[in-house]
Write a protein that holds these residues in place. Sequence first.
Motif, PDB file in Angstrom:
ATOM      1  N   UNK A  72       3.935  -7.699  -5.033  1.00 16.08           N
ATOM      2  CA  UNK A  72       4.838  -8.825  -4.764  1.00 16.08           C
ATOM      3  C   UNK A  72       5.656  -8.571  -3.504  1.00 16.08           C
ATOM      4  N   UNK A  73       5.191  -9.108  -2.382  1.00 16.57           N
ATOM      5  CA  UNK A  73       5.884  -8.896  -1.114  1.00 16.57           C
ATOM      6  C   UNK A  73       6.958  -9.951  -0.856  1.00 16.57           C
ATOM      7  N   UNK A  74       7.117 -10.915  -1.723  1.00 15.27           N
ATOM      8  CA  UNK A  74       8.091 -11.980  -1.492  1.00 15.27           C
ATOM      9  C   UNK A  74       9.457 -11.692  -2.120  1.00 15.27           C
ATOM     10  N   UNK A  75       9.548 -10.772  -3.051  1.00 14.34           N
ATOM     11  CA  UNK A  75      10.820 -10.469  -3.714  1.00 14.34           C
ATOM     12  C   UNK A  75      11.717  -9.610  -2.822  1.00 14.34           C
ATOM     13  N   UNK A  76      12.984  -9.914  -2.839  1.00 11.28           N
ATOM     14  CA  UNK A  76      13.945  -9.171  -2.028  1.00 11.28           C
ATOM     15  C   UNK A  76      13.995  -7.703  -2.434  1.00 11.28           C
ATOM     16  N   UNK A  77      14.068  -7.425  -3.747  1.00 14.75           N
ATOM     17  CA  UNK A  77      14.180  -6.037  -4.190  1.00 14.75           C
ATOM     18  C   UNK A  77      12.955  -5.224  -3.792  1.00 14.75           C
ATOM     19  N   UNK A  78      11.774  -5.854  -3.760  1.00 17.56           N
ATOM     20  CA  UNK A  78      10.557  -5.162  -3.335  1.00 17.56           C
ATOM     21  C   UNK A  78      10.662  -4.801  -1.855  1.00 17.56           C
ATOM     22  N   UNK A  79      11.091  -5.751  -1.042  1.00 12.30           N
ATOM     23  CA  UNK A  79      11.222  -5.495   0.388  1.00 12.30           C
ATOM     24  C   UNK A  79      12.275  -4.441   0.691  1.00 12.30           C
ATOM     25  N   UNK A  80      13.367  -4.449  -0.077  1.00 11.59           N
ATOM     26  CA  UNK A  80      14.411  -3.438   0.124  1.00 11.59           C
ATOM     27  C   UNK A  80      13.872  -2.046  -0.205  1.00 11.59           C
ATOM     28  N   UNK A  81      13.211  -1.895  -1.354  1.00 11.99           N
ATOM     29  CA  UNK A  81      12.676  -0.577  -1.730  1.00 11.99           C
ATOM     30  C   UNK A  81      11.585  -0.122  -0.770  1.00 11.99           C
ATOM     31  N   UNK A  82      10.696  -1.028  -0.375  1.00 14.38           N
ATOM     32  CA  UNK A  82       9.630  -0.666   0.555  1.00 14.38           C
ATOM     33  C   UNK A  82      10.218  -0.213   1.890  1.00 14.38           C
ATOM     34  N   UNK A  83      11.264  -0.868   2.347  1.00 13.45           N
ATOM     35  CA  UNK A  83      11.898  -0.478   3.612  1.00 13.45           C
ATOM     36  C   UNK A  83      12.667   0.826   3.466  1.00 13.45           C
ATOM     37  N   UNK A  84      13.426   0.946   2.392  1.00 11.25           N
ATOM     38  CA  UNK A  84      14.255   2.136   2.194  1.00 11.25           C
ATOM     39  C   UNK A  84      13.416   3.404   2.079  1.00 11.25           C
ATOM     40  N   UNK A  85      12.308   3.315   1.351  1.00 11.56           N
ATOM     41  CA  UNK A  85      11.490   4.500   1.111  1.00 11.56           C
ATOM     42  C   UNK A  85      10.234   4.534   1.971  1.00 11.56           C
ATOM     43  N   UNK A  86      10.171   3.689   2.970  1.00  5.57           N
ATOM     44  CA  UNK A  86       9.116   3.643   3.970  1.00  5.57           C
ATOM     45  C   UNK A  86       7.729   3.610   3.319  1.00  5.57           C
ATOM     46  N   UNK A  95       3.802   9.054  -4.196  1.00  7.17           N
ATOM     47  CA  UNK A  95       5.166   8.708  -3.813  1.00  7.17           C
ATOM     48  C   UNK A  95       5.989   9.983  -3.817  1.00  7.17           C
ATOM     49  N   UNK A  96       6.847  10.134  -2.818  1.00  2.00           N
ATOM     50  CA  UNK A  96       7.711  11.321  -2.780  1.00  2.00           C
ATOM     51  C   UNK A  96       8.833  11.160  -3.794  1.00  2.00           C
ATOM     52  N   UNK A  97       9.291  12.282  -4.335  1.00  2.00           N
ATOM     53  CA  UNK A  97      10.292  12.239  -5.398  1.00  2.00           C
ATOM     54  C   UNK A  97      11.660  12.671  -4.917  1.00  2.00           C
ATOM     55  N   UNK A  98      11.785  13.683  -4.110  1.00  2.00           N
ATOM     56  CA  UNK A  98      13.016  14.168  -3.510  1.00  2.00           C
ATOM     57  C   UNK A  98      14.330  13.703  -4.119  1.00  2.00           C
ATOM     58  N   UNK A  99      15.337  13.566  -3.277  1.00  2.00           N
ATOM     59  CA  UNK A  99      16.679  13.150  -3.688  1.00  2.00           C
ATOM     60  C   UNK A  99      16.804  11.628  -3.584  1.00  2.00           C
ATOM     61  N   UNK A 100      16.127  10.925  -4.449  1.00  2.00           N
ATOM     62  CA  UNK A 100      16.115   9.474  -4.402  1.00  2.00           C
ATOM     63  C   UNK A 100      16.803   8.903  -5.635  1.00  2.00           C
ATOM     64  N   UNK A 101      16.869   7.593  -5.708  1.00  2.00           N
ATOM     65  CA  UNK A 101      17.517   6.920  -6.834  1.00  2.00           C
ATOM     66  C   UNK A 101      16.744   7.151  -8.137  1.00  2.00           C
ATOM     67  N   UNK A 102      17.424   6.895  -9.256  1.00  2.00           N
ATOM     68  CA  UNK A 102      16.773   7.033 -10.556  1.00  2.00           C
ATOM     69  C   UNK A 102      15.579   6.088 -10.664  1.00  2.00           C
ATOM     70  N   UNK A 103      15.726   4.876 -10.131  1.00  2.51           N
ATOM     71  CA  UNK A 103      14.631   3.910 -10.156  1.00  2.51           C
ATOM     72  C   UNK A 103      13.429   4.451  -9.401  1.00  2.51           C
ATOM     73  N   UNK A 104      13.637   4.962  -8.201  1.00  4.80           N
ATOM     74  CA  UNK A 104      12.515   5.457  -7.402  1.00  4.80           C
ATOM     75  C   UNK A 104      11.872   6.677  -8.048  1.00  4.80           C
TER      76      UNK A 104
END
Length: 183
Positions: A72-86, A95-104
């Motif tokens: 789903x590329x139209x949802x705002x939350x999807x675009x935010x997460x895709x941008x934030x975590x590249x 997917x990298x796990x590192x020091x990320x949010x609980x959701x990620x």
Amino acid sequence: MQSVMIPKGLCDEIDVMIRQFIWGSTSDNKKITLVIWDSICQPKSHGGLGIRSLHDHNTSFVMKLRFKLVTDYSSLWVNVLRSKYVVQGGLPESLSRGQYSFLWRSLSNIWPLIHQNLLWSVGDRRNINCWKDSWVPNVGPLYKKIACNSSLDMDCSLSDMVTENAYWNLDFFLLWLAKDIIH
């Protein structure tokens, strides 16, 4: 529960409380179980009560989020997460796990399960990696079926495997794959 993975031990404790409630047990007064628990967990249409394992329910919620993140590329939350975590277009292998949010972190923990159960619908063939994505039913990623991949471009899209006349380039597939997979 719908956005983070709950520890399995906590899910098991809550499942025990649900069982005790169903049977009318307390910590001091144990009751006899009259029906095997797996029967109660069956859907109502199969004679059960439709009670689900909390861990399985939690996993399916997070898998649903992960699926949305991939499709789903139209949802705002999807675009935010895709941008934030590249996360670029398509389906990353991990997917990298590192020091990320609980959701990620929850999404990255569930990623192997999503990746092995996801099957792409071919469509226009541009967003599907020919060798790494699962697009052939009951086969999985094709790179696992290749005998030798020394000179093979593993990053080509499925659209690269189609001739100018819009037919599959079967001669190329026959170089790398067994005939039973192709037919």
